[in-house]
Design a protein around this motif. Structure first.
Motif, PDB file in Angstrom:
ATOM      1  N   SER A   3       0.833  -1.209   0.000  1.00 24.89           N
ATOM      2  CA  SER A   3       0.000   0.000   0.000  1.00 24.89           C
ATOM      3  C   SER A   3       0.865   1.255   0.000  1.00 24.89           C
ATOM      4  O   SER A   3       0.527   2.246  -0.647  1.00 24.89           O
ATOM      5  N   ASN A   4       1.999   1.218   0.705  1.00 22.51           N
ATOM      6  CA  ASN A   4       2.889   2.388   0.684  1.00 22.51           C
ATOM      7  C   ASN A   4       3.546   2.579  -0.687  1.00 22.51           C
ATOM      8  O   ASN A   4       3.773   3.706  -1.118  1.00 22.51           O
ATOM      9  N   LEU A   5       3.825   1.465  -1.368  1.00 20.16           N
ATOM     10  CA  LEU A   5       4.367   1.583  -2.727  1.00 20.16           C
ATOM     11  C   LEU A   5       3.350   2.287  -3.627  1.00 20.16           C
ATOM     12  O   LEU A   5       3.712   3.147  -4.438  1.00 20.16           O
ATOM     13  N   ARG A   6       2.063   1.935  -3.460  1.00 18.05           N
ATOM     14  CA  ARG A   6       1.021   2.581  -4.266  1.00 18.05           C
ATOM     15  C   ARG A   6       1.039   4.095  -4.049  1.00 18.05           C
ATOM     16  O   ARG A   6       0.886   4.861  -4.984  1.00 18.05           O
ATOM     17  N   VAL A   7       1.216   4.516  -2.785  1.00 23.68           N
ATOM     18  CA  VAL A   7       1.238   5.956  -2.475  1.00 23.68           C
ATOM     19  C   VAL A   7       2.448   6.618  -3.148  1.00 23.68           C
ATOM     20  O   VAL A   7       2.312   7.659  -3.805  1.00 23.68           O
ATOM     21  N   LEU A   8       3.624   6.005  -2.997  1.00 23.95           N
ATOM     22  CA  LEU A   8       4.843   6.578  -3.588  1.00 23.95           C
ATOM     23  C   LEU A   8       4.691   6.741  -5.097  1.00 23.95           C
ATOM     24  O   LEU A   8       5.015   7.785  -5.668  1.00 23.95           O
ATOM     25  N   LEU A   9       4.167   5.690  -5.746  1.00 24.55           N
ATOM     26  CA  LEU A   9       4.015   5.721  -7.205  1.00 24.55           C
ATOM     27  C   LEU A   9       3.042   6.812  -7.637  1.00 24.55           C
ATOM     28  O   LEU A   9       3.319   7.573  -8.565  1.00 24.55           O
ATOM     29  N   HIS A  10       1.909   6.863  -6.943  1.00 24.03           N
ATOM     30  CA  HIS A  10       0.876   7.816  -7.342  1.00 24.03           C
ATOM     31  C   HIS A  10       1.351   9.254  -7.127  1.00 24.03           C
ATOM     32  O   HIS A  10       1.117  10.118  -7.975  1.00 24.03           O
ATOM     33  N   ARG A  11       2.051   9.493  -6.006  1.00 20.67           N
ATOM     34  CA  ARG A  11       2.565  10.842  -5.750  1.00 20.67           C
ATOM     35  C   ARG A  11       3.572  11.252  -6.832  1.00 20.67           C
ATOM     36  O   ARG A  11       3.544  12.367  -7.348  1.00 20.67           O
TER      37      ARG A  11
END
Lengths: 86, 206
Positions: free
Chosen positions: B180-188
């Motif tokens: 889930s944190n990877l998803r945040v990093l990618l989207h940002r």
């Protein structure tokens, strides 16, 4: 109801196919009605493609040279040790 | 067919590395160093990251003998760098800091009205293909600048996932982040690139 801001939050998950069925359907419904969000998703996709096409593999030649030299040094040392022992 | 060819190219390279062939090392260094740097930069400052990558290559000379090909060469190298970088980080007692709490970029968040609809909607629809856009040298330079300005954690995630095309599981493993944190990093990170392209297309300026 899904608003434009909510869609912007989960846009990457939608593009990557990481959303659950309910969320996915909500996004699709919203996109049918909202031209701005269709443009947003389209342009976000285009940015992702741009990143992929960008030559991320640009090599720092100086660094490559430094690494090559260190590897050569090590390989030469190994070879001379091997020759000495033969 | 493409995969089979790719594998055999990699096998030839691995055999060259195992036999201590300097040309094979040169080829591998050119091919894999950018990705290894992206991994190291996730954990370390630029100069420590470079040093770590250099040290890694020296250890690869011996370690490659034990490489069994269970993962691809790229993933194997990235894991070695990640482990070394993590050890280095432990010694300096620093921590990787990242904010995973907000998925919207602040600049993009400001473009919505209170009711959650667009107040400043996205600009022109981009009709040009990525390849056509990349032929614009100014845009390519601008992209470089913006990539350099991203927080290290976002940039590393973006580079490994997008540019080096690792699977999510591998990126999580290498960077030690949850899915889930990877998803945040990618989207940002993607939102920053989106905003950059939009400004560039509207104003012609970076």
């Amino acid at each position: 109801m899904l608003m434009c801001r909510d869609l912007a939050r989960i846009a990457s998950d939608y593009i990557d196919g990481e959303l659950g069925t309910m969320d996915r359907v909500s996004v699709k419904m919203h996109l049918l009605m909202c031209g701005h969000c269709r443009t947003f998703i389209g342009n976000l996709r285009a940015s992702i493609d741009l990143m992929k096409a960008h030559s991320s593999q640009q090599v720092d030649e100086e660094l490559v040279h430094r690494i090559d030299s260190r590897i050569k040094e090590r390989l030469d040392a190994q070879r001379s040790r091997k020759n000495d022992s033969e | 067919m493409e995969t089979a060819k790719h594998q055999s190219d990699e096998d030839i390279l691995i055999n060259g590395l195992k036999s201590g062939d300097q040309a094979a090392f040169h080829e591998a260094v050119r091919l894999y160093t950018p990705g290894m740097l992206a991994v190291a930069r996730f954990y370390l400052d630029p100069s420590s990251a470079e040093e770590t990558v250099q040290d890694c290559w020296v250890t690869v000379i011996d370690a490659i003998q034990k490489f069994e090909g269970r993962s691809g060469l790229k993933t194997w190298l990235h894991r070695i760098v990640a482990n070394r970088a993590k050890n280095h980080l432990r010694k300096t007692k620093r921590e990787v800091s990242s904010d995973f709490s907000e998925t919207l970029d602040p600049e993009l968040a400001d473009r919505f009205a209170h009711n959650g609809r667009w107040a400043t909607p996205p600009g022109l629809k981009s009709n040009e293909s990525a390849q056509a856009l990349m032929e614009n040298g100014a845009l390519s330079d601008c992209l470089d600048q913006h990539l350099a300005a991203l927080p290290e954690t976002q940039r590393s995630a973006l580079m490994l996932y997008e540019a080096h095309q690792h699977k999510s599981d591998d990126v999580c493993n290498i960077l030690d982040v949850s899915a889930s944190n990877l998803r945040v990093l990618l989207h940002r990170a993607r939102q920053r690139i989106f905003l950059m392209v939009e400004t560039f297309q509207e104003t012609g300026e970076c």
